[in-house]
Design an enzyme around this catalytic site. Structure first.
Site, mmCIF file in Angstrom:
data_model
loop_
_atom_site.group_PDB
_atom_site.id
_atom_site.type_symbol
_atom_site.label_atom_id
_atom_site.label_comp_id
_atom_site.label_asym_id
_atom_site.label_seq_id
_atom_site.Cartn_x
_atom_site.Cartn_y
_atom_site.Cartn_z
ATOM 1 N N TYR A 191 -4.665 0.752 -0.175
ATOM 2 C CA TYR A 191 -4.221 -0.239 0.954
ATOM 3 C C TYR A 191 -3.932 1.014 1.954
ATOM 4 O O TYR A 191 -3.425 1.941 1.783
ATOM 5 C CB TYR A 191 -3.279 -0.873 0.530
ATOM 6 N N HIS A 245 -1.865 -4.793 3.907
ATOM 7 C CA HIS A 245 -0.814 -4.573 3.162
ATOM 8 C C HIS A 245 0.372 -4.051 3.815
ATOM 9 O O HIS A 245 1.128 -3.059 3.416
ATOM 10 C CB HIS A 245 -1.019 -3.474 1.848
HETATM 11 MG MG MG Z 1 -2.538 -8.562 -0.605
#
Ligand code: MG
Length: 439
Positions: A191, A245
């Site tokens: 992320y 994120h």
């Molecule tokens: Mg997520």
């Protein structure tokens, strides 16, 4: 039907009618009181490095029990202790049928409430109670919630690529597997990928942090180019998603939403952290990119204003992090009234019981939007018979009474929790100068 068969079936009709009357009489007689008589906390690695926690609630009716989920990958033993030492003993002797009353009294039992650990324990109890009630009624939980509002639950798949070509290839693979909704992640480092300066590179403070370094502007510049390329190769048919994120700060979240608008995302997920939700007002004014948020929410005050002010399009709470089916269906009802949709967070380290808890709310709710894909290997299906299955982008429950899943304790016992290094902490991303980035 031949005439002779018809005649015989008519002769048989009175006996059938008497039987139906008997069954009806049984069903219209109130069931005897049902007490909670015991509990088991079952933790397992699932044969991988999962940290799954299940609660099995036993009742005064022999053989009738419920399975709940309390998985928390990052505070696993805090949740186990909360169940074993606090909630479990309190539940003994309580009436299993009074789910709403037990949810309320268990919620206020700790005096200081909400937060993931309390909510995980609450969810374990709640999901197990719905499982018991469904088994007792002989119905899947979704029937207790009003019945199916759709035929199956569509899921979005996870695609990713370290470069543009592999991202396109990954999206095409998802399409071939039958998915209509596909999340696209990019670059190295998980992320935040697309915004990382490689380890050891860039201008760093002397003696400072040397790992992958997140750079917001680099990320905001890279990700729209990825979607431009993917759209140029696969067109606008597939519904594409992306998960930030929570790696951005306010105005960069606005800017990314604006720059992604031409690529018509199904939703942009967690472009901001829960601490920054006030910025969704600015995002709404600047762009129509649909917003999904909430996988780390554990307090109603976090999602209430976003839903009631229609600042987001999808609420992404994890069912086990907000207190189970009871709370998730209230959130879904609230969403329905305000025209917001649900997209409960079910990927990653989630377990099959939580996946099914979401499934029963999803399939019976008008507010349902999408569910996150999560597939499990054969061992997990052996450990948890009745685990839902994904076929061509749709999630199917077993259709059996209750949640429709069981827990084989003998199989689970073969795969105990593994060693939890560093206390099980979630990873910490940092900037070039070594400052913490919100996950
Ligand atoms: Mg997520």
């Amino acid at each position: 039907m031949r005439r002779r068969d018809l005649y015989q079936s008519l002769l048989a009709a009175p006996a059938m009618s008497a039987l139906s009357g008997q069954v009806y009489a049984q069903r219209t007689t109130a069931l005897p009181p049902l007490k909670i008589t015991g509990f088991k906390v079952i933790a397992t690695s699932g044969g991988r490095n999962y940290r799954w926690i299940f609660l099995k609630l036993l009742t005064s009716e022999p053989g009738l029990y419920g399975i709940g989920t309390a998985g928390n990958h990052f505070q696993t033993h805090a949740v186990i202790t909360a169940l074993e030492k606090h909630l479990g003993p309190w539940l003994i002797g309580k009436e299993a049928d009074r789910i709403e009353d037990l949810w309320q009294s268990a919620h206020y039992r700790t005096y200081w409430r909400n937060g993931p650990v309390n909510n995980n324990a609450l969810a374990a109890m709640d999901v197990a109670l719905w499982d018991i009630k469904g088994k007792r009624a002989g119905m899947p939980v979704y029937d207790l919630l009003g019945g199916k509002a759709r035929d199956a639950v569509p899921c979005y798949d996870h695609a990713a690529g370290r470069d543009m070509e592999s991202a396109v290839e990954s999206v095409r693979k998802s399409i071939e597997n039958g998915f209509r909704h596909i999340r696209v992640q990019y670059g190295e480092g998980g992320y935040g990928g697309g915004g990382f300066i490689p380890a050891g590179q860039g201008n760093r403070p002397e003696g400072g942090y040397q790992g992958l370094a997140f750079d917001e502007e680099m990320y905001v510049d890279t990700i729209p180019k990825v979607f431009d390329y993917v759209r140029s190769k696969v067109g606008f048919g597939p519904k594409l998603l992306h998960d930030v994120h929570s790696h951005l700060s306010g105005i960069n979240a606005v800017e990314l939403s604006r720059r992604l608008q031409p690529y018509q995302l199904f939703f942009l997920e967690d472009v901001l952290a829960p601490e920054l939700i006030q910025w969704y007002r600015q995002i709404r004014q600047a762009a129509t990119t649909p917003q999904a948020v909430g996988e780390v929410f554990s307090h109603p005050y976090e999602y209430l204003p976003l839903i009631t002010e229609r600042l987001i399009d999808y609420v992404r709470c994890r069912v086990s992090a907000i207190g189970g089916i009871t709370q998730a269906r209230k959130v879904a009802t609230l969403c329905e009234l305000f025209g917001v949709k649900t997209a409960f967070q079910e990927g990653g380290e989630n377990d099959p019981v939580n996946q099914l808890a979401a499934y029963h709310v999803d399939i019976s709710s008008t507010a349902f939007g999408i569910q996150e894909e999560n597939g499990f290997p054969p061992l997990v299906h052996e450990m948890l018979p009745g685990t839902a299955q994904i076929r061509k982008g749709y999630l199917y429950g077993s259709g059996k009474p209750g949640l429709g899943v069981d827990l084989n304790e003998q199989v689970a016992a073969k795969y105990p929790l593994g060693e939890i290094k560093d206390g099980g902490a979630y990873r910490t991303d940092r900037t070039l100068e070594g400052a913490v980035v919100r996950p």
